[in-house]
Design a protein around this motif. Structure first.
Motif, short mmCIF file in Angstrom:
data_model
loop_
_atom_site.label_atom_id
_atom_site.label_comp_id
_atom_site.label_asym_id
_atom_site.label_seq_id
_atom_site.Cartn_x
_atom_site.Cartn_y
_atom_site.Cartn_z
N TRP A 24 84.69 64.81 77.53
CA TRP A 24 84.17 65.53 76.36
C TRP A 24 83.77 64.49 75.32
O TRP A 24 84.62 63.90 74.68
CB TRP A 24 85.22 66.51 75.80
CG TRP A 24 84.61 67.51 74.85
CD1 TRP A 24 84.74 67.54 73.48
CD2 TRP A 24 83.77 68.61 75.19
NE1 TRP A 24 84.03 68.59 72.96
CE2 TRP A 24 83.41 69.27 73.99
CE3 TRP A 24 83.25 69.10 76.40
CZ2 TRP A 24 82.58 70.39 73.96
CZ3 TRP A 24 82.43 70.22 76.37
CH2 TRP A 24 82.11 70.85 75.17
N GLY A 25 82.50 64.25 75.17
CA GLY A 25 82.02 63.27 74.20
C GLY A 25 81.15 62.23 74.88
O GLY A 25 81.48 61.75 75.96
N LYS A 26 80.01 61.94 74.23
CA LYS A 26 79.09 60.92 74.77
C LYS A 26 79.01 59.76 73.78
O LYS A 26 78.97 59.98 72.58
CB LYS A 26 77.68 61.50 74.91
CG LYS A 26 77.56 62.64 75.89
CD LYS A 26 76.14 63.21 75.84
CE LYS A 26 76.06 64.62 76.37
NZ LYS A 26 76.05 64.72 77.81
N MET A 34 79.83 68.99 72.68
CA MET A 34 80.57 67.71 72.62
C MET A 34 79.98 66.78 71.57
O MET A 34 80.69 66.00 70.95
CB MET A 34 80.70 67.06 73.99
CG MET A 34 79.48 66.62 74.70
SD MET A 34 79.92 65.78 76.26
CE MET A 34 80.02 67.13 77.42
N GLN A 35 78.67 66.91 71.34
CA GLN A 35 78.08 66.06 70.31
C GLN A 35 78.62 66.39 68.92
O GLN A 35 78.88 65.50 68.12
CB GLN A 35 76.56 66.21 70.33
CG GLN A 35 75.96 64.90 70.69
CD GLN A 35 74.99 64.93 71.80
OE1 GLN A 35 75.41 64.73 72.92
NE2 GLN A 35 73.75 65.18 71.47
N LEU A 36 78.78 67.68 68.68
CA LEU A 36 79.31 68.12 67.39
C LEU A 36 80.77 67.68 67.24
O LEU A 36 81.21 67.30 66.15
CB LEU A 36 79.17 69.65 67.27
CG LEU A 36 79.35 70.25 65.89
CD1 LEU A 36 78.33 69.69 64.91
CD2 LEU A 36 79.23 71.78 65.96
N ALA A 46 91.79 71.85 71.72
CA ALA A 46 92.21 71.59 70.34
C ALA A 46 91.11 70.82 69.60
O ALA A 46 90.82 71.10 68.44
CB ALA A 46 93.52 70.80 70.32
N THR A 47 90.47 69.87 70.29
CA THR A 47 89.39 69.13 69.61
C THR A 47 88.19 70.06 69.38
O THR A 47 87.45 69.87 68.42
CB THR A 47 88.93 67.87 70.39
OG1 THR A 47 88.32 68.28 71.60
CG2 THR A 47 90.04 66.90 70.65
N CYS A 48 88.03 71.05 70.22
CA CYS A 48 86.95 72.03 70.00
C CYS A 48 87.24 72.84 68.73
O CYS A 48 86.35 73.07 67.92
CB CYS A 48 86.81 72.97 71.19
SG CYS A 48 86.15 72.15 72.64
N LEU A 49 88.50 73.22 68.57
CA LEU A 49 88.89 73.97 67.37
C LEU A 49 88.78 73.08 66.13
O LEU A 49 88.50 73.55 65.04
CB LEU A 49 90.32 74.49 67.54
CG LEU A 49 90.87 75.37 66.43
CD1 LEU A 49 90.05 76.64 66.28
CD2 LEU A 49 92.32 75.73 66.72
#
Ligand code: DP6
Length: 397
Positions: free
Chosen positions: A20-22, A212-214, A262-265
């Motif tokens: 999750w994350g680029k 994931m960018q956000l 959790a990182t999405c929240l």
């Protein structure tokens, strides 16, 4: 008409340590390494046939019977890299036909509904890249080829291997060391099973690419995840797989799913992939593990509400005493179990669970799940004689 053909199947993989994350959007380079289990292909797979020849006039892509555009930058990047490798091969041997200059017909079919919201892009890009690599007779290893699949969709690179797979994030800015490697083959730990609870979603989720960018841009929690949490778990999880340490593997899997959500929240504005049904499934899994006082099941959720439950074959009856009792009205059971076996799950529930636990069947929870897919760890891409293209015309059958 002179035509050359190749076909392959490719599997779906479900991450147990999430990507999750680029750090680079164009090369699709991740901010952390990830790990996944490749799932068996009788239940979920993409079949892709490709053909090339000097008389083909356009690149063409047909997906599940519908012509689709090949214009996306991701697909173009994959085709460009594959043609480049083929060109290098042709430069080294003048007798080879000039595939690198000819157009391609690509025809692809999933054996599961795309609408189910399962990771179809991973199997899709893996099959596309492997089929063309095979057509071009490229000598590169699967890990090398996985770097091309990665450019199509990050998680696709892990579908080039069966069994237990790591995507090493790499350090190079050109992505030359960001590739998939096998942690252990399927045969190393063949008793790993997966039950997918397809959760009915009312609306379309945020696509993983933009989501994931956000997260990278706005979440502070994410920084900690990438700096400390995932690098530690990456080593621990590989070890748990090599040592077949199920309790550790299961705990890391559940914790990492929770950490990702959790990182999405913590993303701003927040992203919610799990819904109330998903959350009830998490509670149920913890209730099951607590009841037996051992880890029987591990859940994981991707960028959507579907639950993937991993468990070992030896614990099947323990898990399904609860899960079949709860979801017996949902379709999918009869494809893997006889009515006798299903009756055994109910018996196990009545004699073992119901005796000691005041377990309430949640009808609402059952209604939130539309289908169960019972599957297991499986092999990587497979060659096949099936061909989706008419060998006389080079057109989709
Ligand atoms: C939550 O591979 O679909 O499933 O690289 O932008 O195509 P792109 O993203 P994608 O993301 C998958 C995210 C995930 C976790 C995982 O599979 O590791």
């Amino acid at each position: 008409m002179t035509l050359y053909f190749a076909s392959t199947t490719a599997p779906v993989n479900i991450a147990t340590l999430k990507y999750w994350g680029k750090r680079d959007k164009d090369l699709n380079l991740p901010t952390n390494s990830s790990i996944s289990v490749t799932l068996a292909q009788d239940d979920l797979r993409t079949l892709t046939s490709v053909c090339t020849g000097p008389e083909l006039t356009d690149d063409k892509l047909v997906l599940n019977g519908k012509e689709e555009s090949l214009a996306s930058e991701r697909t173009q990047n994959c085709l460009k890299d594959l043609r480049q490798l083929r060109k290098e091969l042709e430069n080294s041997d003048a007798k080879l036909p000039k595939f690198s200059e000819w157009k391609l017909t690509i025809v692809s079919e999933n054996n599961f509904p795309t609408a189910a919201g399962l990771a179809s892009s991973a199997a899709g890009f893996a099959a596309l890249v492997v089929a063309i690599a095979k057509l071009y007779q490229l000598p590169q290893s699967l890990s090398e080829i996985s770097k091309i699949a990665r450019k199509g969709s990050g998680s696709a690179c892990r579908s080039l291997f069966g069994g237990y797979v790591a995507w090493e994030m790499g350090n190079e800015t050109d992505g030359s060391d960001s590739k998939a490697v096998e942690v252990a083959p399927m045969a190393h730990w063949p008793d790993m099973k997966a039950a997918i609870l397809v959760v009915s979603a009312s609306k379309k989720d945020t696509p993983s690419t933009s989501g994931m960018q956000l997260t990278v841009k706005t979440s502070d929690l994410f920084k900690e995840r990438v700096r400390d949490v995932v690098p530690r778990r990456f080593e621990e999880m590989k070890k748990s797989i090599r040592e077949k340490n199920w309790p550790l593997f299961a705990e890391l899997t559940m914790k990492d799913s929770n950490s990702f959500h959790a990182t999405c929240l913590d993303t701003f504005p927040p992203i919610f992939y799990m819904n109330d049904t998903s959350k009830k499934i998490i509670k149920l899994c913890h209730q099951i593990n607590a009841f037996y006082n051992e880890t029987v099941v591990a859940y994981t959720f991707d960028a959507g509400p579907n639950a993937v439950l991993y468990y070992l074959k030896e614990n099947e009856h323990k898990l399904f005493a609860f899960i079949y009792r709860t979801f017996n009205k949902v379709s999918g059971w009869e494809t893997k179990f006889s009515s006798d076996e299903l009756a055994q799950f109910i018996k196990h529930f009545d004699t073992t669970v119901a005796k000691d636990l005041d377990f309430e069947i949640d009808d609402e929870l059952c209604q939130g799940v539309s289908k169960v897919i019972l599957t297991q760890v499986g092999p990587g891409p497979q060659p096949t004689d099936e061909c989706l293209i008419d060998t006389a015309t080079g057109l989709p059958k």
